[in-house]
Scaffold this motif. Structure first.
Motif, PDB file in Angstrom:
ATOM      1  N   UNK A   6      49.865  90.238  41.556  1.00 10.61           N
ATOM      2  CA  UNK A   6      48.854  89.446  40.945  1.00 10.61           C
ATOM      3  C   UNK A   6      47.914  88.703  41.737  1.00 10.61           C
ATOM      4  N   UNK A   7      46.573  88.954  41.492  1.00 12.46           N
ATOM      5  CA  UNK A   7      45.550  88.437  42.171  1.00 12.46           C
ATOM      6  C   UNK A   7      45.018  86.840  41.896  1.00 12.46           C
ATOM      7  N   UNK A   8      45.611  86.556  40.750  1.00 12.54           N
ATOM      8  CA  UNK A   8      44.844  85.227  40.194  1.00 12.54           C
ATOM      9  C   UNK A   8      46.193  84.683  39.266  1.00 12.54           C
ATOM     10  N   UNK A   9      46.076  83.273  39.345  1.00 11.39           N
ATOM     11  CA  UNK A   9      47.028  82.505  38.549  1.00 11.39           C
ATOM     12  C   UNK A   9      46.722  83.055  37.131  1.00 11.39           C
ATOM     13  N   UNK A  10      45.545  83.111  36.614  1.00 11.68           N
ATOM     14  CA  UNK A  10      44.989  83.184  35.250  1.00 11.68           C
ATOM     15  C   UNK A  10      45.649  84.699  34.985  1.00 11.68           C
TER      16      UNK A  10
END
Length: 313
Positions: free
Chosen positions: A82-86
């Motif tokens: 995943x690239x973002x916590x979001x």
């Protein structure tokens, strides 16, 4: 490295919802000592945790289980899945079935292809990284940062004074994140790779505080940056530990132990400052010495004058 910023738009997603699953960190066992005496001692509790991403089984980690949700989040981050916590909607840990259920917002693209090849890494707990991770080192650009010798000694002393599971039961590794000499977070696990993943998850769940005191309207909090941070580990600096620290944007790592050949090669390639054998006032800088502000005079033990005894005049 890829951006960890939240997606654009008027409606910004929130940070992932996390359970707060608890499990005992130690377990009492009866032993026989060298005198033939029976007594109870505490040993670390090791347990499996199987990660499911959108109902698809991904991997089983052996862990102490101190902060399992952050471990899972950091694992997904450091594996570049995943690239973002979001990208994550929620992480639910249930110790009754030893499972962590991850729900993403939009799925993980090409997950079968990206997780098909694994590299088993060195170290206790037997870490593993997905093969493509090693190919992304060239894309990592570390920020400029410095650490003074005095700050290094402060970090070593802070760890020495820390109350830990290791002191009560042994057999675990500890990792910590510092800002200067300030200890931000400390994590122990059966493997140092789990501990650093947990710290990576912690950084994502603790956004930077904007200068204004609150995020601008319509924007999501920015995950904590690593530029002014120092990563500490009790374990040796392997290639896996160096790469994960670099992915977190942390340009300086400190270890109580030594360094492997591949860890050294990767650190030099990245320009990462790797400091090992850091105990008391001793240390060796394996790479990135330009980031270390030396103060050799601090390495000398202070001279204590002999006690003055009052005598007859």
């Amino acid at each position: 490295m890829s951006s960890s910023s939240a997606p654009s738009g008027s409606s910004m997603p929130a940070l992932p919802r996390l359970t707060r699953a608890h499990a005992p960190l130690t377990h009492a066992v009866e032993i026989v000592n060298e005198l033939g005496e029976r007594e109870q001692v505490q040993i670390p509790a090791e347990r499996p945790l199987t990660i499911y991403v959108d109902k698809r089984e991904l991997v089983t980690l052996m862990t102490l289980g101190a902060q399992p949700e952050l471990l899972v989040l950091g694992y997904l981050r450091n594996q570049r899945l995943v690239e973002s916590v979001y990208d994550i909607e929620s992480i639910t840990v249930d110790w009754e079935v030893h499972a962590a259920a991850v729900r993403t917002r939009h799925g993980i693209a090409r997950i079968e292809e990206r997780t098909a090849s694994k590299v088993v890494t060195t170290g206790c707990g037997q870490g593993s990284v997905f093969g493509g991770l090693m190919d992304e080192v060239d894309r990592i650009q570390l920020p400029d940062a410095r650490l003074t010798q005095g700050q290094l000694y402060g970090i070593v002393n802070a760890i020495r004074l820390k109350e830990t599971t290791y002191k009560s039961s042994g057999s675990v590794h500890g990792c910590a994140l510092f800002q200067g000499e300030e200890l931000l977070t400390f994590v122990e696990d059966v493997g140092r790779h789990n501990a650093i993943d947990t710290i990576a998850g912690w950084m994502w769940m603790n956004p930077e505080k904007p200068a204004s005191g609150s995020p601008a309207e319509g924007s999501a909090p920015v995950p904590m940056a690593g530029a002014d941070k120092v990563f500490y580990t009790t374990g040796r600096l392997t290639s896996e530990m160096v790469i994960k620290s670099a992915q977190m944007g942390v340009p300086i790592v400190v270890s109580r132990s030594g360094m492997t050949q591949m860890g050294h090669a990767v650190a030099q390639q990245l320009g990462l400052c790797a400091i090992g054998r850091a105990t008391n006032r001793r240390f060796v800088c394996y790479s990135g010495a330009h980031r270390l502000v030396l103060q050799p005079e601090l390495a000398q033990a202070p001279v204590v004058p002999p006690a003055q005894t009052a005598g007859p005049r």
